[in-house]
Design a protein around this motif. Structure first.
Motif, PDB file in Angstrom:
ATOM      1  N   ALA A 133      21.350 105.883  50.373  1.00  0.00           N
ATOM      2  CA  ALA A 133      22.054 105.651  49.095  1.00  0.00           C
ATOM      3  C   ALA A 133      23.364 106.435  49.017  1.00  0.00           C
ATOM      4  CB  ALA A 133      21.137 105.986  47.917  1.00  0.00           C
ATOM      5  N   LEU A 134      24.085 106.411  50.101  1.00  0.00           N
ATOM      6  CA  LEU A 134      25.329 107.187  50.206  1.00  0.00           C
ATOM      7  C   LEU A 134      26.360 106.630  49.220  1.00  0.00           C
ATOM      8  CD1 LEU A 134      26.525 109.480  52.041  1.00  0.00           C
ATOM      9  CD2 LEU A 134      27.522 107.657  53.424  1.00  0.00           C
ATOM     10  N   THR A 135      26.872 107.518  48.386  1.00  0.00           N
ATOM     11  CA  THR A 135      27.779 107.084  47.317  1.00  0.00           C
ATOM     12  C   THR A 135      28.944 108.049  47.206  1.00  0.00           C
ATOM     13  OG1 THR A 135      25.935 106.132  46.077  1.00  0.00           O
ATOM     14  CG2 THR A 135      27.933 106.608  44.810  1.00  0.00           C
ATOM     15  N   ARG A 136      30.130 107.467  46.978  1.00  0.00           N
ATOM     16  CA  ARG A 136      31.295 108.321  46.709  1.00  0.00           C
ATOM     17  C   ARG A 136      32.132 107.678  45.608  1.00  0.00           C
ATOM     18  NH1 ARG A 136      33.788 113.475  47.332  1.00  0.00           N
ATOM     19  NH2 ARG A 136      35.576 113.085  46.029  1.00  0.00           N
ATOM     20  N   ARG A 137      32.366 108.459  44.585  1.00  0.00           N
ATOM     21  CA  ARG A 137      33.206 107.992  43.476  1.00  0.00           C
ATOM     22  C   ARG A 137      34.483 108.815  43.432  1.00  0.00           C
ATOM     23  NH1 ARG A 137      28.319 108.714  40.894  1.00  0.00           N
ATOM     24  NH2 ARG A 137      27.067 106.824  40.906  1.00  0.00           N
ATOM     25  N   PHE A 138      35.585 108.150  43.087  1.00  0.00           N
ATOM     26  CA  PHE A 138      36.859 108.834  42.800  1.00  0.00           C
ATOM     27  C   PHE A 138      37.193 108.494  41.351  1.00  0.00           C
ATOM     28  CE2 PHE A 138      37.020 107.922  47.391  1.00  0.00           C
ATOM     29  CZ  PHE A 138      37.249 109.196  47.891  1.00  0.00           C
ATOM     30  N   THR A 158      34.275 103.472  42.274  1.00  0.00           N
ATOM     31  CA  THR A 158      33.188 103.745  43.219  1.00  0.00           C
ATOM     32  C   THR A 158      33.596 103.157  44.573  1.00  0.00           C
ATOM     33  OG1 THR A 158      31.594 103.635  41.427  1.00  0.00           O
ATOM     34  CG2 THR A 158      30.721 103.476  43.671  1.00  0.00           C
ATOM     35  N   ALA A 159      33.997 104.035  45.495  1.00  0.00           N
ATOM     36  CA  ALA A 159      34.507 103.561  46.788  1.00  0.00           C
ATOM     37  C   ALA A 159      33.359 103.144  47.710  1.00  0.00           C
ATOM     38  CB  ALA A 159      35.342 104.652  47.449  1.00  0.00           C
ATOM     39  N   VAL A 160      32.280 103.909  47.696  1.00  0.00           N
ATOM     40  CA  VAL A 160      31.077 103.566  48.471  1.00  0.00           C
ATOM     41  C   VAL A 160      29.902 103.653  47.509  1.00  0.00           C
ATOM     42  CG1 VAL A 160      29.569 104.227  50.383  1.00  0.00           C
ATOM     43  CG2 VAL A 160      32.038 104.392  50.652  1.00  0.00           C
ATOM     44  N   ASP A 161      29.110 102.580  47.475  1.00  0.00           N
ATOM     45  CA  ASP A 161      28.141 102.432  46.385  1.00  0.00           C
ATOM     46  C   ASP A 161      26.720 102.274  46.949  1.00  0.00           C
ATOM     47  OD1 ASP A 161      26.915 101.949  44.007  1.00  0.00           O
ATOM     48  OD2 ASP A 161      27.941 100.073  43.571  1.00  0.00           O
ATOM     49  N   GLY A 162      26.004 103.383  47.061  1.00  0.00           N
ATOM     50  CA  GLY A 162      24.594 103.337  47.471  1.00  0.00           C
ATOM     51  C   GLY A 162      24.370 102.701  48.835  1.00  0.00           C
ATOM     52  N   LEU A 163      25.152 103.142  49.807  1.00  0.00           N
ATOM     53  CA  LEU A 163      25.080 102.542  51.155  1.00  0.00           C
ATOM     54  C   LEU A 163      23.798 102.975  51.873  1.00  0.00           C
ATOM     55  CD1 LEU A 163      26.627 100.927  53.391  1.00  0.00           C
ATOM     56  CD2 LEU A 163      27.596 103.120  54.113  1.00  0.00           C
ATOM     57  N   GLY A 189      31.645 114.211  57.923  1.00  0.00           N
ATOM     58  CA  GLY A 189      31.639 115.521  57.254  1.00  0.00           C
ATOM     59  C   GLY A 189      32.998 115.900  56.710  1.00  0.00           C
ATOM     60  N   LEU A 190      33.919 114.923  56.617  1.00  0.00           N
ATOM     61  CA  LEU A 190      35.253 115.216  56.101  1.00  0.00           C
ATOM     62  C   LEU A 190      35.315 115.123  54.581  1.00  0.00           C
ATOM     63  CD1 LEU A 190      37.489 113.230  58.627  1.00  0.00           C
ATOM     64  CD2 LEU A 190      37.405 115.707  58.343  1.00  0.00           C
ATOM     65  N   LEU A 191      34.358 114.423  54.001  1.00  0.00           N
ATOM     66  CA  LEU A 191      34.359 114.186  52.568  1.00  0.00           C
ATOM     67  C   LEU A 191      32.916 114.271  52.081  1.00  0.00           C
ATOM     68  CD1 LEU A 191      36.337 113.178  50.294  1.00  0.00           C
ATOM     69  CD2 LEU A 191      35.614 110.869  50.877  1.00  0.00           C
ATOM     70  N   ALA A 192      32.702 115.079  51.042  1.00  0.00           N
ATOM     71  CA  ALA A 192      31.330 115.221  50.531  1.00  0.00           C
ATOM     72  C   ALA A 192      30.946 113.996  49.698  1.00  0.00           C
ATOM     73  CB  ALA A 192      31.243 116.472  49.667  1.00  0.00           C
ATOM     74  N   PRO A 193      29.739 113.471  49.872  1.00  0.00           N
ATOM     75  CA  PRO A 193      29.309 112.351  49.024  1.00  0.00           C
ATOM     76  C   PRO A 193      29.142 112.817  47.583  1.00  0.00           C
ATOM     77  CG  PRO A 193      27.787 112.709  50.872  1.00  0.00           C
ATOM     78  CD  PRO A 193      28.705 113.879  50.820  1.00  0.00           C
ATOM     79  N   THR A 194      29.316 111.880  46.634  1.00  0.00           N
ATOM     80  CA  THR A 194      29.038 112.187  45.227  1.00  0.00           C
ATOM     81  C   THR A 194      27.522 112.255  45.038  1.00  0.00           C
ATOM     82  OG1 THR A 194      31.026 110.938  44.665  1.00  0.00           O
ATOM     83  CG2 THR A 194      29.538 111.472  42.859  1.00  0.00           C
ATOM     84  N   SER A 195      26.813 111.334  45.693  1.00  0.00           N
ATOM     85  CA  SER A 195      25.344 111.404  45.698  1.00  0.00           C
ATOM     86  C   SER A 195      24.849 110.735  46.981  1.00  0.00           C
ATOM     87  CB  SER A 195      24.760 110.712  44.470  1.00  0.00           C
ATOM     88  OG  SER A 195      25.104 109.341  44.477  1.00  0.00           O
ATOM     89  N   GLY A 196      23.564 110.893  47.246  1.00  0.00           N
ATOM     90  CA  GLY A 196      23.006 110.353  48.480  1.00  0.00           C
ATOM     91  C   GLY A 196      23.296 111.266  49.669  1.00  0.00           C
TER      92      GLY A 196
END
Lengths: 246, 243
Positions: free
Chosen positions: B8-13, B17-22, B51-58
């Motif tokens: 559930a890899l997620t990243r929000r700016f 939501t750039a990556v949504d629960g992958l 490891g260049l960017l921390a996920p928002t969740s997941g």
């Protein structure tokens, strides 16, 4: 041990990148020497107390160090704009290894720059004495100050901004506020106060003091405090940028 | 153990939501292509996996190591060839490789051996003593891949490795990438659909930060009911956009 080896490996790379840039040799070595020769020529025709070689040489040596800020800042900002830093962020290098790697190669460069300026000053009539070594050693503290400024600027600015801010603004500021070209104590008032509050004038006074038997440590303490604060700020900013992968 | 397992890899700016629960798994030794139109979330996903960017969740596990909790360990396992060539321009090809070997913790003798071996393997020996800034685009990309490989990564990320190169050099680099099979798990992002089709074991298509299709090129063509992979990609991406 592996971390130390990695950091030294990165420092070696930084040294090569800086030394192989022809601008480094011009601004780092040729320009301060040309300045010393030119002002000594003027001094020979129109003597001014400030431009006596024992006053001028430490001033030019410190002024030359302002270009160390430019070298450090350009290297970091170029590494970022070319994505080389992004590649390096994916290796086991830590933020402290990066900063030491950028900083360390500039210390011997600062020493070489100072040695070249004093060697030319000897030819121009500076009496040979042990105090030259003292002045050279005292010059390491201002060198750290300029390197720290460069690390900070390279971390927070783009490569285009670095050219303007470190290349033009900083070198001019440190020249006008340092007392190399005129006696800032004669101005007094606000301008004199600003000069004394900033580290550039103290850097020049410390080196002049070391060469000519004046006060050194009080001035060096001010410069060292600024250098430590700037290094801490640069480390903080770099670590934050690294965390964001920028 | 999977080479890559995202949870559930997620990243929000901000609001985006750039990556949504992958959720994605890639097996060891697999060559996996990640496709998507601009802004689909490929680069953000790769940056999190490196490891260049921390996920928002997941989270994501690289050979069992968490990119959130064990970032330093993850960096020992991966190699990255960024989209930009990202080489030391004033260093020679050999010096760039020695640098990367040193940064991965090899001593001088090991670094020399690994450098000479990779110079031979990627046919870089003929330009070994040239400064990187004098190399053509094709050699530069080859060097970039070599720099990513020298740390002997278990997972190699190739971000647009042939972008902007002519067709002959691109084909040469394809061969370099094919030769990596079995040595490392390769994650490839590319805009060239024929590149993904030709090289990959499986292909994942990202749209709006979500995995919208996953399978071999043949499976994706069958799912879209098209005769070419390009048509399948357009159909699958179009379907997602229509939603």
């Amino acid at each position: 041990m592996k971390n130390l080896r990695r950091m030294l490996c990165f420092a070696g790379r930084c040294a090569k990148e800086i030394l192989r840039d022809p601008l480094t040799l011009f601004f780092g070595l040729a320009f301060p020497i040309l300045l010393l020769l030119l002002l000594s020529l003027i001094q020979a025709h129109i003597p001014v107390d400030l431009f006596r070689i024992e006053h001028l040489a430490p001033g030019v040596a410190v002024f030359g160090q302002s270009f160390l800020a430019l070298f450090a800042a350009m290297l970091i900002s170029r590494d970022r704009s070319s994505a080389f830093l992004t590649r390096l962020y994916t290796t086991p290098l830590r933020a402290v290894d990066f900063l030491l790697g950028y900083l360390l190669p500039l210390i011997p460069m600062a020493l070489a720059q100072g040695a070249a300026v004093y060697a030319v000053a000897l030819i121009l009539g500076l009496p040979l004495r042990a105090d030259i070594l003292y002045a050279l050693a005292a010059g390491l503290v201002p060198a750290l100050l300029y390197i720290a400024l460069g690390l900070l600027c390279g971390t927070v600015l783009s490569d285009k901004q670095v050219g303007g801010i470190c290349g033009a603004l900083l070198t001019n500021l440190s020249a006008w506020l340092s007392g190399v070209w005129f006696d800032v104590t004669l101005l007094g008032g606000v301008f004199g106060g600003i000069c004394k509050a900033l580290p550039f004038w103290h850097a020049v006074e410390a080196c002049r003091g070391a060469l000519n038997g004046g006060s050194v440590w009080g001035h060096l303490a001010v410069v060292a405090a600024y250098a430590a604060a700037l290094l801490a700020l640069a480390s903080l900013c770099f670590a934050r940028k690294m965390k964001k992968g920028e | 153990m999977h080479a890559i397992e995202t949870q559930a890899l997620t990243r929000r700016f901000g609001a985006l939501t750039a990556v949504d629960g992958l959720n994605l798994t890639v097996e060891e030794g697999e060559l996996f292509a990640l496709l998507g139109v601009n802004g689909a979330g490929k680069t953000t996903a790769i940056r999190m996996l490196c490891g260049l960017l921390a996920p928002t969740s997941g989270d994501a596990l690289i050979c069992g190591k968490s990119v959130v909790r064990e970032t330093a360990a993850v960096k020992q396992l991966i190699g990255v060839s960024p989209q930009e060539t990202a080489v030391g321009l004033h260093l020679t090809v050999r010096e760039n490789l020695l640098l990367m070997a040193g940064l991965h913790g090899f001593d001088k003798a090991q670094s020399r051996d690994k450098t000479e071996e990779i110079l031979r393997r990627l046919h870089l020996d003929q330009v070994a003593d040239k400064r990187a800034k004098t190399l053509s685009g094709g050699w530069m990309r080859r060097l970039s891949i070599a720099m990513a490989l020298i740390g002997e990564p278990r997972v190699l990320f190739l971000d647009e490795p042939t972008l902007g190169l002519d067709v002959l050099i691109r084909r040469e680099l394809w061969q370099v990438i094919r030769d990596l099979k079995g040595r490392a798990t390769v994650i490839l992002t590319t805009h060239y659909l024929e590149e993904a089709q030709s090289l990959s074991d499986r292909i994942g298509i990202l749209g709006h930060g979500r995995l919208t299709a996953l399978g071999t090129a043949e499976e994706l063509m069958a799912a879209a009911g098209t005769g070419s992979f390009e048509e399948a990609f357009v159909a699958l991406v179009g379907e997602e956009a229509a939603k």
